[in-house]
Design an enzyme around this catalytic site. Structure first.
Site, PDB file in Angstrom:
ATOM      1  N   CYS A   1      -8.038 -10.821   1.120  1.00 61.12           N
ATOM      2  CA  CYS A   1      -7.130 -11.700   1.863  1.00 61.12           C
ATOM      3  C   CYS A   1      -6.025 -12.196   0.940  1.00 61.12           C
ATOM      4  O   CYS A   1      -6.169 -12.226  -0.269  1.00 61.12           O
ATOM      5  CB  CYS A   1      -7.905 -12.886   2.416  1.00 61.12           C
ATOM      6  SG  CYS A   1      -9.282 -12.367   3.429  1.00 61.12           S
TER       7      CYS A   1
ATOM      8  N   HIS B   1     -21.289  28.471  -6.084  1.00 64.94           N
ATOM      9  CA  HIS B   1     -22.559  27.829  -5.704  1.00 64.94           C
ATOM     10  C   HIS B   1     -22.492  27.226  -4.313  1.00 64.94           C
ATOM     11  O   HIS B   1     -23.300  26.366  -3.966  1.00 64.94           O
ATOM     12  CB  HIS B   1     -22.933  26.770  -6.741  1.00 64.94           C
ATOM     13  CG  HIS B   1     -23.105  27.346  -8.112  1.00 64.94           C
ATOM     14  ND1 HIS B   1     -24.140  28.191  -8.445  1.00 64.94           N
ATOM     15  CD2 HIS B   1     -22.317  27.253  -9.202  1.00 64.94           C
ATOM     16  CE1 HIS B   1     -24.011  28.562  -9.707  1.00 64.94           C
ATOM     17  NE2 HIS B   1     -22.916  28.015 -10.203  1.00 64.94           N
TER      18      HIS B   1
ATOM     19  N   TRP C   1      -8.340 -10.121   5.919  1.00 66.71           N
ATOM     20  CA  TRP C   1      -8.908  -8.768   6.094  1.00 66.71           C
ATOM     21  C   TRP C   1     -10.321  -9.007   6.563  1.00 66.71           C
ATOM     22  O   TRP C   1     -11.174  -9.479   5.823  1.00 66.71           O
ATOM     23  CB  TRP C   1      -8.868  -8.019   4.765  1.00 66.71           C
ATOM     24  CG  TRP C   1      -9.139  -6.546   4.877  1.00 66.71           C
ATOM     25  CD1 TRP C   1      -8.299  -5.569   5.312  1.00 66.71           C
ATOM     26  CD2 TRP C   1     -10.367  -5.874   4.543  1.00 66.71           C
ATOM     27  NE1 TRP C   1      -8.898  -4.343   5.274  1.00 66.71           N
ATOM     28  CE2 TRP C   1     -10.169  -4.489   4.807  1.00 66.71           C
ATOM     29  CE3 TRP C   1     -11.583  -6.286   4.061  1.00 66.71           C
ATOM     30  CZ2 TRP C   1     -11.166  -3.540   4.604  1.00 66.71           C
ATOM     31  CZ3 TRP C   1     -12.570  -5.326   3.842  1.00 66.71           C
ATOM     32  CH2 TRP C   1     -12.369  -3.976   4.128  1.00 66.71           C
TER      33      TRP C   1
ATOM     34  N   ASN D   1     -10.948 -16.614   1.138  1.00 64.96           N
ATOM     35  CA  ASN D   1     -11.029 -15.191   0.795  1.00 64.96           C
ATOM     36  C   ASN D   1     -12.420 -14.983   0.221  1.00 64.96           C
ATOM     37  O   ASN D   1     -12.879 -15.752  -0.613  1.00 64.96           O
ATOM     38  CB  ASN D   1      -9.960 -14.847  -0.251  1.00 64.96           C
ATOM     39  CG  ASN D   1      -9.989 -13.359  -0.615  1.00 64.96           C
ATOM     40  OD1 ASN D   1     -10.624 -12.568   0.077  1.00 64.96           O
ATOM     41  ND2 ASN D   1      -9.299 -13.004  -1.683  1.00 64.96           N
ATOM     42  N   GLY D   2     -13.129 -13.961   0.694  1.00 65.90           N
ATOM     43  CA  GLY D   2     -14.466 -13.679   0.150  1.00 65.90           C
ATOM     44  C   GLY D   2     -15.505 -13.706   1.252  1.00 65.90           C
ATOM     45  O   GLY D   2     -15.192 -13.592   2.433  1.00 65.90           O
TER      46      GLY D   2
ATOM     47  N   GLU E   1      -8.964  13.462  -7.963  1.00 63.06           N
ATOM     48  CA  GLU E   1      -7.915  12.461  -7.719  1.00 63.06           C
ATOM     49  C   GLU E   1      -6.893  12.987  -6.726  1.00 63.06           C
ATOM     50  O   GLU E   1      -6.460  12.274  -5.816  1.00 63.06           O
ATOM     51  CB  GLU E   1      -7.256  12.076  -9.041  1.00 63.06           C
ATOM     52  CG  GLU E   1      -6.072  11.143  -8.930  1.00 63.06           C
ATOM     53  CD  GLU E   1      -6.385   9.796  -8.267  1.00 63.06           C
ATOM     54  OE1 GLU E   1      -7.577   9.478  -8.080  1.00 63.06           O
ATOM     55  OE2 GLU E   1      -5.433   9.091  -7.899  1.00 63.06           O
TER      56      GLU E   1
ATOM     57  N   GLU F   1      -6.443   9.476   1.407  1.00 66.97           N
ATOM     58  CA  GLU F   1      -6.105   8.069   1.707  1.00 66.97           C
ATOM     59  C   GLU F   1      -4.683   7.923   2.242  1.00 66.97           C
ATOM     60  O   GLU F   1      -4.365   6.927   2.878  1.00 66.97           O
ATOM     61  CB  GLU F   1      -6.320   7.183   0.498  1.00 66.97           C
ATOM     62  CG  GLU F   1      -5.462   7.472  -0.704  1.00 66.97           C
ATOM     63  CD  GLU F   1      -5.742   6.490  -1.860  1.00 66.97           C
ATOM     64  OE1 GLU F   1      -6.188   5.365  -1.607  1.00 66.97           O
ATOM     65  OE2 GLU F   1      -5.516   6.870  -3.022  1.00 66.97           O
TER      66      GLU F   1
ATOM     67  N   LYS G   1      -6.036  11.158  -3.118  1.00 66.67           N
ATOM     68  CA  LYS G   1      -4.669  10.788  -2.703  1.00 66.67           C
ATOM     69  C   LYS G   1      -4.359  11.350  -1.329  1.00 66.67           C
ATOM     70  O   LYS G   1      -3.814  10.671  -0.461  1.00 66.67           O
ATOM     71  CB  LYS G   1      -3.679  11.317  -3.746  1.00 66.67           C
ATOM     72  CG  LYS G   1      -3.658  10.495  -5.017  1.00 66.67           C
ATOM     73  CD  LYS G   1      -2.954   9.186  -4.768  1.00 66.67           C
ATOM     74  CE  LYS G   1      -3.323   8.065  -5.692  1.00 66.67           C
ATOM     75  NZ  LYS G   1      -4.727   7.669  -5.735  1.00 66.67           N
TER      76      LYS G   1
ATOM     77  N   LYS H   1      -5.588  -3.012  -1.055  1.00 67.80           N
ATOM     78  CA  LYS H   1      -5.263  -2.748  -2.461  1.00 67.80           C
ATOM     79  C   LYS H   1      -6.390  -3.201  -3.371  1.00 67.80           C
ATOM     80  O   LYS H   1      -6.670  -2.573  -4.367  1.00 67.80           O
ATOM     81  CB  LYS H   1      -3.967  -3.486  -2.840  1.00 67.80           C
ATOM     82  CG  LYS H   1      -3.532  -3.233  -4.284  1.00 67.80           C
ATOM     83  CD  LYS H   1      -3.254  -1.762  -4.531  1.00 67.80           C
ATOM     84  CE  LYS H   1      -2.879  -1.460  -5.963  1.00 67.80           C
ATOM     85  NZ  LYS H   1      -2.794   0.002  -6.216  1.00 67.80           N
TER      86      LYS H   1
ATOM     87  N   ARG I   1      -1.980  -6.477   0.136  1.00 65.59           N
ATOM     88  CA  ARG I   1      -3.426  -6.644  -0.070  1.00 65.59           C
ATOM     89  C   ARG I   1      -4.224  -6.149   1.121  1.00 65.59           C
ATOM     90  O   ARG I   1      -5.448  -6.083   1.067  1.00 65.59           O
ATOM     91  CB  ARG I   1      -3.753  -8.109  -0.351  1.00 65.59           C
ATOM     92  CG  ARG I   1      -3.111  -8.637  -1.632  1.00 65.59           C
ATOM     93  CD  ARG I   1      -3.274 -10.143  -1.736  1.00 65.59           C
ATOM     94  NE  ARG I   1      -4.643 -10.515  -1.970  1.00 65.59           N
ATOM     95  CZ  ARG I   1      -5.186 -10.627  -3.188  1.00 65.59           C
ATOM     96  NH1 ARG I   1      -4.440 -10.397  -4.236  1.00 65.59           N
ATOM     97  NH2 ARG I   1      -6.428 -10.974  -3.355  1.00 65.59           N
TER      98      ARG I   1
END
Ligand code: AGP
Length: 614
Positions: free
Chosen positions: A2, A507, A75, A101-102, A484, A491, A488, A609, A27
């Site tokens: 948040c 395999h 959030w 927040n939390g 990576e 997301e 990318k 984020k 965020r």
């Protein structure tokens, strides 16, 4: 996740707070709200959705023109993202407002107790319980800060809380445990926020709040205590990010700007760490050379992109420092009963320094008496405070949710740490360390070189916008780069993407290959002849089965040309440094493909984020 902003001063609080929330939008959130206090009247406005909805609500209802206020972007964790559950939450009488927040882990019991006591709770959130608890404590103490301290002593879990009370229009009270909260110190005005981006337009002087601390914000000044009311130690610091650094700087997206900033970010992360004598000096290491010599195992804990940086660190640490190095997903680490001791060095990598999975892994390692070293991009965040030492990356604010420049600076940080340990333990002679450092110092210009050749990659990305899946292959440090690249694309473009160690193809994964399937292959330098030849064979295998081969290889590597439908050249660099140049095309590829699909690459759906909940 948040966003929190608090203000008390001389300016219209609503303007300051809403502007601050706008700077925290990255965020990730799904509702927003504000509270303003003027002449003893407390008013709130809140809406589900983005800030534009809140602004509409503010246009419909005129809030008092007070100079004290607070705001929140939520959030959702407990309670759906709707108007009712949006923050701020108030007590029965509407005289206390709280934002949070939390996660308050014992809120159900607290809520039941409040309802038995006659309180009427209107939302499904854990936060609202705090408003009613403050109401009860205020009735007995008449002091919002003392009420907050008493309430916080009863809370379990992670929280940043900010509250105001109609009875005092010169007081904003904040408290934090395992969740970010920073103070902005102005002249005749003061700020509270989840991170400095919310107030650096007004002041760059900040105070880092510690665990279980309560802050009283008044126009004239700031008071910080512990939960017992005793004065608490705080650390003032100057924020060297100016507003422009947090703006888009002419790019359509923060992500594009941050990809372009990578040469600078890599250079800045090297700054001041290479002594005139060529030896490394790592600021804030706070782990003595003697302790480093006693280390017999290194474990790296991280999430997401930072985890991929950890995978690359493993190759560097084992090669240069000669120490066994394990890399663990932070969310798995403490549930695995890891074997730790006082001679284990746990390195936690986190851009935000607030990722709860990483923080909980660090706390677990602390309980097992391991030495803790953080690699973090945000000064004043929680991770550095919970580690024995820290190596800050200097990527500057990374606003886009998808991590790019922070990743490259994390690689620089892990190279520095591996070389530093080699220097301290003598597993590399000084001249060898110095030689590697000199090569590392050339990397900013190599990254810049790559950035200058990305137009074909953008064209390729646009041509693949209709694809359903892309595979990524690599060997050695190219394997984490493949992971990576896949992350990318997942997301940002919301499409299936998967990274494999190229040696694993036979395999199982080779069954996925079908005509036209795009497969991006990261080829090691030709100097790694065995590895290089094996991956060329892998390219032949998939091409024989109809894959569309997109090959990232050293400029001039003609051996791959016959098997590459698309060849992307990168500058020749030492094997361990190659991720610095091979990752960039994958960032550009994912960003361009997602843009071609019309996605907001700065705020991808469902993502935040900083993941500050487990
Ligand atoms: C990376 O692009 C993602 N945004 C995500 O995987 C991120 O790397 C992860 O959440 C860890 O974040 P941190 O580095 O702030 O701890």
């Amino acid at each position: 996740m948040c966003g929190i902003v608090g203000y008390v001063g001389e300016r219209p609080a609503l303007d300051v707070v809403v502007e601050g929330l706008a700077r925290l939008e990255y965020r990730g959130y799904d509702s927003a709200g504000v509270a303003v206090l003027a002449d003893g009247a407390l008013a709130t406005a809140k809406r589900a959705g983005k800030l534009v909805n809140l602004r509409e609500a503010l246009a419909e209802q005129t809030l008092p023109a007070g100079t004290l206020g607070m705001g929140h972007t939520r959030w959702a964790t407990h309670g759906a993202p709707n108007d009712r559950n949006a923050h701020p939450h108030t007590d029965c009488g509407g005289n206390v407002a709280v934002i949070h927040n939390g996660i308050i882990e014992n809120f159900a019991a607290l809520r039941a107790e409040l309802e038995e006591g006659g309180h009427k709770l209107r939302s499904d959130t854990d936060t609202e319980a705090v408003a009613h608890m403050l109401e009860d404590e205020l009735a007995s103490t008449g002091d919002l800060a003392e009420a907050m301290r008493k309430v916080c002593r009863r809370l379990e879990g992670a929280f940043t809380l900010v509250a105001v009370h109609a009875g005092d229009d010169d007081l904003v009270v904040g408290a934090r445990r395992n969740s970010p909260l920073v103070v902005g110190v102005g002249d005749g005005e003061n700020f509270l926020a989840s991170d400095v981006a919310a107030f650096i337009a007004h002041t760059r002087d900040a105070i880092e709040l510690g665990q279980d601390q309560v802050v009283e914000l008044r126009k004239a000044g700031v008071t910080v205590t512990d939960l017992e009311g005793r004065p608490a130690e705080t650390k003032a610091y100057h924020v060297d990010w100016d507003v422009s650094a947090a703006e888009k700087g002419g790019y359509d997206y923060f992500m594009l700007k941050e990809i372009a900033e990578q040469p600078r970010a890599v250079a800045d992360t090297l700054l001041g760490r290479i002594g005139a004598d060529g030896r490394l000096t790592l600021d804030e290491m706070r782990i003595s050379d003697r302790e480093l010599r006693e280390v017999d195992k290194i474990i790296i804990v991280a999430c997401g992109t930072s985890y991929h940086a950890g995978l690359i660190a493993k190759y560097a640490i084992e090669h240069w420092a000669g120490l066994p190095c394990e890399v663990e997903l932070a969310s798995e680490f403490r549930y695995r009963d890891p074997i730790l001791s006082r001679t284990t060095l746990v390195i936690a990598i986190s851009q935000s320094g607030e990722t709860m999975d990483a923080l909980m892994a660090v706390r677990h390692a602390r309980e097992q008496h391991a030495k803790l070293l953080g690699i973090c991009n945000v000064n004043g965040s929680t991770l550095p405070r919970e580690c024995d030492g820290v190596l800050y990356t200097h990527a500057g604010p990374e606003i886009a949710v998808a991590s790019t420049k922070a990743f490259l600076t994390q690689l620089v940080a892990v190279y520095l740490i591996a070389l530093y340990i080699a220097q301290v333990r003598g597993t590399k002679f000084g001249d060898e360390v110095f030689a590697m450092i000199q090569l590392l110092a050339q990397m900013p210009e190599k990254v810049d070189e790559v950035l200058g050749t990305m137009e074909p990659v953008r064209e390729l990305a646009r041509s693949l916008a209709g694809e359903k899946s892309v595979l990524f292959l690599g060997r050695h440090v190219g394997f984490p780069v493949a992971l990576e690249g896949a992350l990318k694309l997942k997301e940002l473009a919301y499409m299936h993407a998967e990274g494999f160690a190229a040696g694993e193809l036979k395999h199982g994964p080779i069954a996925l290959i079908e005509p036209g399937l795009p497969v991006i292959v990261v080829v090691p330098p030709r100097s790694r002849d065995v590895l290089h030849d094996k991956i060329v064979s892998n390219i032949q295998e998939i091409r024989a089965r109809g894959a569309r081969t997109i090959v990232i290889a050293e400029e001039g590597d003609t051996s791959v040309e016959p098997y590459a439908d698309t060849l992307i050249g990168v500058p020749a660099v030492p094997t361990l440094f190659q991720p610095l140049v091979t990752t960039v095309p994958l960032q550009v590829f994912a960003c361009e493909l997602a843009t071609a699909k019309g996605h907001d690459v700065d705020q991808p759906r469902n993502l935040a984020k900083s993941v500050t909940v487990e």
